[in-house]
Design a protein around this motif. Structure first.
Motif, PDB file in Angstrom:
ATOM      1  N   ASP A  17     -15.153  24.327  14.008  1.00  0.00           N
ATOM      2  CA  ASP A  17     -15.292  22.909  14.353  1.00  0.00           C
ATOM      3  C   ASP A  17     -14.812  22.009  13.217  1.00  0.00           C
ATOM      4  OD1 ASP A  17     -16.504  23.495  16.849  1.00  0.00           O
ATOM      5  OD2 ASP A  17     -18.428  23.804  15.841  1.00  0.00           O
ATOM      6  N   TRP A  20     -13.975  18.391  13.850  1.00  0.00           N
ATOM      7  CA  TRP A  20     -15.112  17.484  14.009  1.00  0.00           C
ATOM      8  C   TRP A  20     -15.696  17.106  12.646  1.00  0.00           C
ATOM      9  CZ3 TRP A  20     -15.664  14.872  18.194  1.00  0.00           C
ATOM     10  CH2 TRP A  20     -15.215  15.390  19.404  1.00  0.00           C
ATOM     11  N   SER A  70     -22.640  23.331  18.058  1.00  0.00           N
ATOM     12  CA  SER A  70     -21.719  23.775  19.103  1.00  0.00           C
ATOM     13  C   SER A  70     -21.992  25.261  19.335  1.00  0.00           C
ATOM     14  CB  SER A  70     -20.269  23.567  18.650  1.00  0.00           C
ATOM     15  OG  SER A  70     -19.969  24.463  17.587  1.00  0.00           O
ATOM     16  N   VAL A 103     -21.883  18.494  19.313  1.00  0.00           N
ATOM     17  CA  VAL A 103     -20.424  18.437  19.373  1.00  0.00           C
ATOM     18  C   VAL A 103     -19.930  18.849  20.757  1.00  0.00           C
ATOM     19  CG1 VAL A 103     -18.319  19.526  18.489  1.00  0.00           C
ATOM     20  CG2 VAL A 103     -20.098  18.753  16.903  1.00  0.00           C
ATOM     21  N   SER A 104     -20.564  19.861  21.325  1.00  0.00           N
ATOM     22  CA  SER A 104     -20.215  20.326  22.669  1.00  0.00           C
ATOM     23  C   SER A 104     -21.459  20.920  23.311  1.00  0.00           C
ATOM     24  CB  SER A 104     -19.084  21.357  22.603  1.00  0.00           C
ATOM     25  OG  SER A 104     -19.445  22.439  21.762  1.00  0.00           O
ATOM     26  N   HIS A 105     -21.404  21.196  24.595  1.00  0.00           N
ATOM     27  CA  HIS A 105     -22.543  21.814  25.271  1.00  0.00           C
ATOM     28  C   HIS A 105     -22.820  23.175  24.645  1.00  0.00           C
ATOM     29  CE1 HIS A 105     -23.054  18.876  28.479  1.00  0.00           C
ATOM     30  NE2 HIS A 105     -21.734  18.853  28.639  1.00  0.00           N
ATOM     31  N   SER A 106     -24.099  23.462  24.440  1.00  0.00           N
ATOM     32  CA  SER A 106     -24.469  24.728  23.802  1.00  0.00           C
ATOM     33  C   SER A 106     -25.884  25.096  24.216  1.00  0.00           C
ATOM     34  CB  SER A 106     -24.396  24.608  22.276  1.00  0.00           C
ATOM     35  OG  SER A 106     -25.420  23.733  21.803  1.00  0.00           O
ATOM     36  N   ARG A 124     -24.367  14.369  26.763  1.00  0.00           N
ATOM     37  CA  ARG A 124     -23.024  13.803  26.651  1.00  0.00           C
ATOM     38  C   ARG A 124     -22.456  14.135  25.270  1.00  0.00           C
ATOM     39  NH1 ARG A 124     -22.503   8.670  26.473  1.00  0.00           N
ATOM     40  NH2 ARG A 124     -20.563   8.512  27.669  1.00  0.00           N
ATOM     41  N   PRO A 125     -22.212  15.415  24.999  1.00  0.00           N
ATOM     42  CA  PRO A 125     -21.717  15.801  23.663  1.00  0.00           C
ATOM     43  C   PRO A 125     -20.387  15.131  23.348  1.00  0.00           C
ATOM     44  CG  PRO A 125     -21.461  17.600  25.230  1.00  0.00           C
ATOM     45  CD  PRO A 125     -22.284  16.558  25.917  1.00  0.00           C
ATOM     46  N   ASN A 127     -17.418  16.116  22.558  1.00  0.00           N
ATOM     47  CA  ASN A 127     -16.143  16.559  23.131  1.00  0.00           C
ATOM     48  C   ASN A 127     -16.010  16.228  24.616  1.00  0.00           C
ATOM     49  OD1 ASN A 127     -17.776  18.469  24.347  1.00  0.00           O
ATOM     50  ND2 ASN A 127     -16.466  20.210  23.800  1.00  0.00           N
ATOM     51  N   SER A 128     -17.085  15.679  25.216  1.00  0.00           N
ATOM     52  CA  SER A 128     -17.002  15.270  26.617  1.00  0.00           C
ATOM     53  C   SER A 128     -16.647  13.794  26.757  1.00  0.00           C
ATOM     54  CB  SER A 128     -18.329  15.548  27.324  1.00  0.00           C
ATOM     55  OG  SER A 128     -19.342  14.667  26.862  1.00  0.00           O
ATOM     56  N   GLN A 134     -15.887   8.515  21.577  1.00  0.00           N
ATOM     57  CA  GLN A 134     -16.195   9.385  20.437  1.00  0.00           C
ATOM     58  C   GLN A 134     -16.337   8.557  19.158  1.00  0.00           C
ATOM     59  OE1 GLN A 134     -13.191  12.404  20.151  1.00  0.00           O
ATOM     60  NE2 GLN A 134     -13.726  13.358  22.106  1.00  0.00           N
TER      61      GLN A 134
END
Length: 200
Positions: A17, A20, A70, A103-106, A124-125, A127-128, A134
């Motif tokens: 990542d 990010w 993430s 950062v992303s769904h996890s 609503r991470p 990267n979405s 962002q």
């Protein structure tokens, strides 16, 4: 003995990542330039330098820990076994603040991270979101980090357990007055008395 002071922001992330991390660093730059925030991440390690000891030292001096969460973050054995346990323990016992960023769904809910309030909505991470959203989210995250980070004044304050050795006597020593000097004759008084006796 000087006590280690927790006065920095520690950023924990997976190398997968890195983009990010760089994005967060970019948004933090104005705060760093104004000396409002002092942060550390392993991108500051020099090529060829030993890495384990600097990371451990940075963990010990962290007042705020920013976690870029993430699937890659959660799958990292080093983070799970070395970084995260130390940070969570410091949060429980030493007042360290956990700021985690989705950062992303996890599967963060399967970890202790779920016990802490996220700095952004996990549904609503980052990267979405669109690039504009962002940036907006990262601006708000950086504001929260600034609010939690030590102030420049506190970072420069001296923290020590003692300013003087405890074996030193704290009782003030006062000189004897002239009237008391005759009560305890010194070497000079004894010699004078001996000379007078020989002359007589």
């Amino acid at each position: 003995m000087t006590v280690r002071k927790r006065d920095k922001v520690f950023i924990s992330y997976s190398h997968r990542d890195k983009l990010w991390l760089e994005n967060l660093q970019m948004h933090l730059k104005p705060y760093v330039r104004n000396a409002a925030i002092s942060f550390w991440d392993d991108s500051q390690l020099r090529v060829g330098a030993k890495w384990r000891e600097p990371i451990q030292e940075a963990l010990k001096s962290a007042k705020v820990a920013v976690l870029l969460v993430s699937p890659a973050f959660l799958s990292s054995d080093f983070i799970a076994e070395q970084e995260l346990p130390r940070l969570l323990e410091a949060a429980r016992k030493e007042g360290l603040t956990i700021v985690w960023v989705p950062v992303s769904h996890s599967s963060y809910e399967e970890t202790e991270i779920a016990d802490y309030q996220a700095a952004h909505d996990p549904l609503r991470p980052l990267n979405s979101l669109s690039p504009a959203d962002q940036d907006k989210a990262l601006v708000n995250i950086c504001k929260k980090i600034k609010e939690l980070a030590p102030t420049p004044e506190s970072r420069h304050a001296v923290c020590a357990t003692s300013l003087a050795p405890t074996s030193w006597s704290q009782t003030p020593v006062t000189p004897r007055s002239r009237s008391n000097r005759s009560a305890t004759p010194g070497v000079e008084d004894t010699l004078r008395a001996k000379i007078r006796a020989e002359l007589t």
